[in-house]
Motif scaffolding. Structure first.
Motif, PDB file in Angstrom:
ATOM      1  N   MET A  50       0.816  -1.229   0.000  1.00 11.89           N
ATOM      2  CA  MET A  50       0.000   0.000   0.000  1.00 11.89           C
ATOM      3  C   MET A  50       0.843   1.269   0.000  1.00 11.89           C
ATOM      4  SD  MET A  50      -3.368  -0.582   2.297  1.00 11.89           S
ATOM      5  CE  MET A  50      -4.163   0.877   1.698  1.00 11.89           C
ATOM      6  N   GLN A  51       1.938   1.256   0.755  1.00 13.45           N
ATOM      7  CA  GLN A  51       2.749   2.467   0.892  1.00 13.45           C
ATOM      8  C   GLN A  51       3.466   2.836  -0.404  1.00 13.45           C
ATOM      9  OE1 GLN A  51       3.314  -0.445   2.244  1.00 13.45           O
ATOM     10  NE2 GLN A  51       5.424  -1.046   1.809  1.00 13.45           N
ATOM     11  N   ASP A  52       3.488   1.902  -1.365  1.00 18.61           N
ATOM     12  CA  ASP A  52       4.200   2.169  -2.620  1.00 18.61           C
ATOM     13  C   ASP A  52       3.273   2.585  -3.754  1.00 18.61           C
ATOM     14  OD1 ASP A  52       6.865   1.442  -1.708  1.00 18.61           O
ATOM     15  OD2 ASP A  52       6.029  -0.574  -1.512  1.00 18.61           O
ATOM     16  N   VAL A  53       1.973   2.625  -3.483  1.00 22.20           N
ATOM     17  CA  VAL A  53       1.016   3.044  -4.511  1.00 22.20           C
ATOM     18  C   VAL A  53       0.836   4.551  -4.400  1.00 22.20           C
ATOM     19  CG1 VAL A  53      -1.367   2.838  -5.313  1.00 22.20           C
ATOM     20  CG2 VAL A  53      -0.154   0.810  -4.476  1.00 22.20           C
ATOM     21  N   ASP A  54       0.953   5.252  -5.521  1.00 23.52           N
ATOM     22  CA  ASP A  54       0.823   6.713  -5.493  1.00 23.52           C
ATOM     23  C   ASP A  54      -0.639   7.155  -5.466  1.00 23.52           C
ATOM     24  OD1 ASP A  54       3.679   7.702  -5.810  1.00 23.52           O
ATOM     25  OD2 ASP A  54       3.532   6.239  -7.431  1.00 23.52           O
ATOM     26  N   PHE A  55      -1.469   6.466  -6.258  1.00 26.47           N
ATOM     27  CA  PHE A  55      -2.883   6.849  -6.335  1.00 26.47           C
ATOM     28  C   PHE A  55      -3.755   5.591  -6.336  1.00 26.47           C
ATOM     29  CE2 PHE A  55      -0.396  10.098  -8.444  1.00 26.47           C
ATOM     30  CZ  PHE A  55      -0.837  11.253  -7.822  1.00 26.47           C
ATOM     31  N   PHE A  56      -4.727   5.579  -5.440  1.00 32.68           N
ATOM     32  CA  PHE A  56      -5.754   4.531  -5.457  1.00 32.68           C
ATOM     33  C   PHE A  56      -7.026   5.140  -6.054  1.00 32.68           C
ATOM     34  CE2 PHE A  56      -3.195   3.371  -1.728  1.00 32.68           C
ATOM     35  CZ  PHE A  56      -2.952   2.023  -1.962  1.00 32.68           C
ATOM     36  N   VAL A  57      -7.644   4.424  -6.974  1.00 34.58           N
ATOM     37  CA  VAL A  57      -8.974   4.841  -7.431  1.00 34.58           C
ATOM     38  C   VAL A  57      -9.931   3.670  -7.209  1.00 34.58           C
ATOM     39  CG1 VAL A  57      -8.299   6.606  -9.122  1.00 34.58           C
ATOM     40  CG2 VAL A  57      -8.349   4.203  -9.797  1.00 34.58           C
ATOM     41  N   GLY A  58     -11.216   3.973  -7.220  1.00 33.66           N
ATOM     42  CA  GLY A  58     -12.193   2.910  -6.999  1.00 33.66           C
ATOM     43  C   GLY A  58     -13.604   3.437  -7.110  1.00 33.66           C
ATOM     44  N   THR A  59     -14.524   2.564  -6.779  1.00 40.54           N
ATOM     45  CA  THR A  59     -15.934   2.892  -6.969  1.00 40.54           C
ATOM     46  C   THR A  59     -16.736   2.586  -5.709  1.00 40.54           C
ATOM     47  OG1 THR A  59     -17.885   2.400  -8.319  1.00 40.54           O
ATOM     48  CG2 THR A  59     -16.387   0.586  -7.927  1.00 40.54           C
ATOM     49  N   PHE A  60     -17.878   3.248  -5.590  1.00 38.23           N
ATOM     50  CA  PHE A  60     -18.816   2.952  -4.493  1.00 38.23           C
ATOM     51  C   PHE A  60     -19.924   2.006  -4.957  1.00 38.23           C
ATOM     52  CE2 PHE A  60     -17.929   7.608  -3.210  1.00 38.23           C
ATOM     53  CZ  PHE A  60     -16.732   7.247  -2.622  1.00 38.23           C
ATOM     54  N   SER A  61     -19.901   1.640  -6.253  1.00 35.26           N
ATOM     55  CA  SER A  61     -21.061   0.944  -6.815  1.00 35.26           C
ATOM     56  C   SER A  61     -20.941  -0.578  -6.750  1.00 35.26           C
ATOM     57  CB  SER A  61     -21.273   1.383  -8.263  1.00 35.26           C
ATOM     58  OG  SER A  61     -20.139   1.079  -9.037  1.00 35.26           O
ATOM     59  N   LYS A  62     -19.908  -1.067  -6.067  1.00 38.12           N
ATOM     60  CA  LYS A  62     -19.787  -2.521  -5.967  1.00 38.12           C
ATOM     61  C   LYS A  62     -19.908  -2.934  -4.490  1.00 38.12           C
ATOM     62  CE  LYS A  62     -17.524  -2.677 -10.398  1.00 38.12           C
ATOM     63  NZ  LYS A  62     -18.487  -1.716 -10.875  1.00 38.12           N
ATOM     64  N   SER A  63     -18.791  -3.070  -3.787  1.00 37.13           N
ATOM     65  CA  SER A  63     -18.904  -3.564  -2.405  1.00 37.13           C
ATOM     66  C   SER A  63     -19.632  -2.577  -1.489  1.00 37.13           C
ATOM     67  CB  SER A  63     -17.526  -3.898  -1.840  1.00 37.13           C
ATOM     68  OG  SER A  63     -16.704  -2.763  -1.866  1.00 37.13           O
ATOM     69  N   LEU A  64     -19.638  -1.290  -1.840  1.00 36.34           N
ATOM     70  CA  LEU A  64     -20.312  -0.316  -0.971  1.00 36.34           C
ATOM     71  C   LEU A  64     -21.780  -0.113  -1.362  1.00 36.34           C
ATOM     72  CD1 LEU A  64     -17.431   2.281  -0.394  1.00 36.34           C
ATOM     73  CD2 LEU A  64     -18.097   0.326   0.994  1.00 36.34           C
ATOM     74  N   GLY A  65     -22.217  -0.756  -2.405  1.00 35.24           N
ATOM     75  CA  GLY A  65     -23.644  -0.849  -2.709  1.00 35.24           C
ATOM     76  C   GLY A  65     -24.338   0.452  -3.079  1.00 35.24           C
ATOM     77  N   ALA A  66     -23.581   1.437  -3.555  1.00 31.37           N
ATOM     78  CA  ALA A  66     -24.235   2.713  -3.892  1.00 31.37           C
ATOM     79  C   ALA A  66     -23.783   3.152  -5.282  1.00 31.37           C
ATOM     80  CB  ALA A  66     -23.893   3.755  -2.837  1.00 31.37           C
ATOM     81  N   MET A  67     -23.250   4.346  -5.383  1.00 32.96           N
ATOM     82  CA  MET A  67     -22.820   4.871  -6.682  1.00 32.96           C
ATOM     83  C   MET A  67     -21.827   5.990  -6.413  1.00 32.96           C
ATOM     84  SD  MET A  67     -25.306   6.537  -9.478  1.00 32.96           S
ATOM     85  CE  MET A  67     -24.698   7.258 -10.974  1.00 32.96           C
ATOM     86  N   GLY A  68     -20.785   6.075  -7.225  1.00 30.15           N
ATOM     87  CA  GLY A  68     -19.776   7.116  -7.022  1.00 30.15           C
ATOM     88  C   GLY A  68     -18.391   6.522  -7.145  1.00 30.15           C
ATOM     89  N   GLY A  69     -17.381   7.379  -7.045  1.00 30.42           N
ATOM     90  CA  GLY A  69     -16.010   6.900  -7.153  1.00 30.42           C
ATOM     91  C   GLY A  69     -15.095   7.751  -6.301  1.00 30.42           C
ATOM     92  N   PHE A  70     -13.822   7.343  -6.235  1.00 29.26           N
ATOM     93  CA  PHE A  70     -12.905   8.072  -5.370  1.00 29.26           C
ATOM     94  C   PHE A  70     -11.480   7.964  -5.875  1.00 29.26           C
ATOM     95  CE2 PHE A  70     -12.793   3.725  -3.828  1.00 29.26           C
ATOM     96  CZ  PHE A  70     -11.443   3.508  -3.599  1.00 29.26           C
ATOM     97  N   CYS A  71     -10.647   8.874  -5.387  1.00 27.53           N
ATOM     98  CA  CYS A  71      -9.203   8.751  -5.514  1.00 27.53           C
ATOM     99  C   CYS A  71      -8.619   9.114  -4.160  1.00 27.53           C
ATOM    100  CB  CYS A  71      -8.665   9.686  -6.605  1.00 27.53           C
ATOM    101  SG  CYS A  71      -6.857   9.602  -6.776  1.00 27.53           S
ATOM    102  N   THR A  72      -7.668   8.324  -3.672  1.00 27.02           N
ATOM    103  CA  THR A  72      -6.950   8.664  -2.441  1.00 27.02           C
ATOM    104  C   THR A  72      -5.456   8.644  -2.754  1.00 27.02           C
ATOM    105  OG1 THR A  72      -6.796   6.386  -1.667  1.00 27.02           O
ATOM    106  CG2 THR A  72      -8.724   7.631  -0.949  1.00 27.02           C
ATOM    107  N   SER A  73      -4.699   9.442  -1.983  1.00 24.89           N
ATOM    108  CA  SER A  73      -3.268   9.527  -2.286  1.00 24.89           C
ATOM    109  C   SER A  73      -2.503  10.099  -1.099  1.00 24.89           C
ATOM    110  CB  SER A  73      -3.052  10.422  -3.513  1.00 24.89           C
ATOM    111  OG  SER A  73      -1.679  10.572  -3.777  1.00 24.89           O
TER     112      SER A  73
END
Lengths: 93, 393
Positions: free
Chosen positions: B232-255
């Motif tokens: 995890m500490q070597d990844v510069d940017f994580f992206v993902g979605t809220f529409s699968k395991s979180l059961g809603a809709m939307g997306g994100f980026c963390t860094s």
């Protein structure tokens, strides 16, 4: 056409024949000889996935990088030869 | 060509898909009964292709959070965050997502597609180089293409192919972006992230990992494949979605990079999109809490994944390369896969058909996604109907 482009086209024709043979492409025998004018999409009905796959074969063979953006309108063997030449020249610096 | 003539190919595809029975792209679920069951044409149907990995769409706490948000904050935001302002709930979700990933910065988008477009078009510009896994999701391709950067594909999960391209890039390798997914959604296989990280470090590149299908599924905390593989500490940017395991809709980026905060100023898919509605933000936020508080959800999910993968494998089906909640069954030609998929649907199993050029090779697949909410009996029924289909077709 210059000798360099002729040679590159010849190699791409060989690669294409080999790619079609390895993927058992049904239109290979019906089409006959592959030339610079051969169009990957219309002569062999290669879909976008197959064209991308074939580009990787070309990249490996010539040890170059092909920008995905350059492929949209480049569907004849001659067009591909131009892309290869451009990439070889970029690499040479 | 006349403006509308270009739809002839789509019309032809539609006719082909409909000729065998149901068009896989046009299934209507008349009624959703639970996270794993719906009514299709009056039939009780097990939902085995909806990416509802943790089964949280009917979680009472998530539903209550959504209801309360509607009552207290209204039905929508009526515009973009830049124009209309952020709701406090958007900011709170961003902070909790960042905390969850163990990084300082987080940003939410209105969809997962927008998250990838918004992040990649902001990170990359013409003249930059991006190395993209050949099986990457369309949203990653589209984001790279929209950015105008030079895009070079490497063979799927093939680090030798990646390294060759890093070598060919020469000095440009030191500032290129490597784009990969955690769990790939067609075949259900994971990226070899430690090897990719090793190359990233050796060549000085950057790394973006899309954890759309792996969030809530992999890792001790549920952060995804990078957590499970210890990088995890070597990844510069994580992206993902809220529409699968979180059961809603939307997306994100963390860094961990503070420049993520500046993406808000330059990302057109972020700036010119209406922000997520209060109910979506609230149910997503509650689902993120549930994901962290209830590790048994992941345990159930993996139990079901093992049952389905093993059951299909032992019944003679050619399944994906590793056990995961995405179970793809290779069926060869589309002419075989389409009636197979129809048989499943007509016998109460909803799955996904993947055919060329949308599949990662020349074969067609029927893909299942398992949920923590599936019962053992439902998984057994899925395997049973697959076997019936093989026998009858």
């Amino acid at each position: 056409m210059n000798t360099r482009k002729n040679e590159i086209e010849r190699r791409i024709c060989e690669l294409l024949a080999s790619y079609l043979e390895s993927s058992n492409h049904p239109e290979l025998e019906a089409h006959g000889e592959i030339t610079g004018d051969t169009n990957l999409a219309s002569d062999f009905t290669l879909d976008s996935f197959q064209i991308m796959e074939f580009m990787m074969e070309i990249e490996e063979s010539f040890d170059i990088l092909i920008d995905v953006n350059s492929l949209s309108n480049s569907h004849t063997v001659s067009d591909l030869a131009e892309i290869v030449i451009s990439s070889l020249d970029d690499t040479a610096g | 060509m006349a403006l509308l003539d270009k739809f002839a190919a789509a019309d032809n595809l539609k006719a082909q898909l409909s000729a065998v029975g149901h068009d896989p792209t046009q299934v209507v679920i008349d009624k959703i009964i639970t996270a794993t069951e719906g009514l299709v044409e009056g039939r009780h149907t097990i939902l085995a292709g909806t990416n509802n990995y943790l089964g949280l769409t009917f979680d009472t706490a998530c539903i209550e959070a959504g209801k309360q948000a509607i009552e207290t904050q209204g039905t929508g935001t009526t515009g973009s965050r830049m124009a209309n302002g952020s709701f406090a709930a958007h900011k709170a979700l961003e902070q909790d997502l960042a905390n969850f990933f163990g990084v300082p910065y987080g940003m939410v988008f209105s969809t997962g597609y927008a998250a990838n477009l918004g992040t990649l078009t902001a990170l990359l510009k013409p003249g930059d180089a991006v190395l993209l896994d050949a099986d990457a999701h369309a949203s990653l391709y589209d984001g790279c293409q929209m950015s105008g950067a030079d895009i070079f594909r490497f063979r799927h999960n093939d680090t030798a192919s990646l390294e060759k391209r890093l070598q060919r890039l020469g000095e440009r390798a030191a500032d290129c972006l490597i784009v990969t997914e955690g769990l790939y959604s067609v075949m259900g296989d994971c990226a070899p992230l430690p090897e990719i990280v090793e190359l990233k470090k050796r060549y000085g590149a950057w790394l973006l990992v899309d954890e759309a299908h792996s969030l809530g599924v992999y890792g001790d905390s549920g952060c995804g494949v990078a957590e499970a593989q210890g990088v995890m500490q070597d990844v510069d940017f994580f992206v993902g979605t809220f529409s699968k395991s979180l059961g809603a809709m939307g997306g994100f980026c963390t860094s961990r990079h503070p420049q993520l905060e500046l993406i808000r100023y330059v990302s057109r898919p972020f700036i010119f999109t209406a922000s997520s509605s209060p109910s979506i933000v609230a149910s997503t936020h509650e689902a993120l809490r549930q994901l962290q508080a209830r590790p048994e959800l992941r345990k159930n999910l993996w139990r079901n994944a093992h049952q389905l993968y093993r059951g299909l494998h032992d019944s003679g089906f050619e399944v994906g390369p590793e056990i995961s909640p995405v179970v793809a069954v290779r069926l060869g030609k589309k002419e075989v896969a389409l009636p197979f998929w129809n048989y499943l649907l007509e016998n109460g199993i909803y799955t996904n058909l993947m055919a060329p050029p949308a599949s990662p090779d020349q074969h067609s697949y029927v893909r299942c996604s398992v949920s923590a909410a599936h019962t053992a009996q439902q998984v057994e029924r899925i395997i049973q109907v697959f076997c019936e289909a093989k026998e009858k077709l």
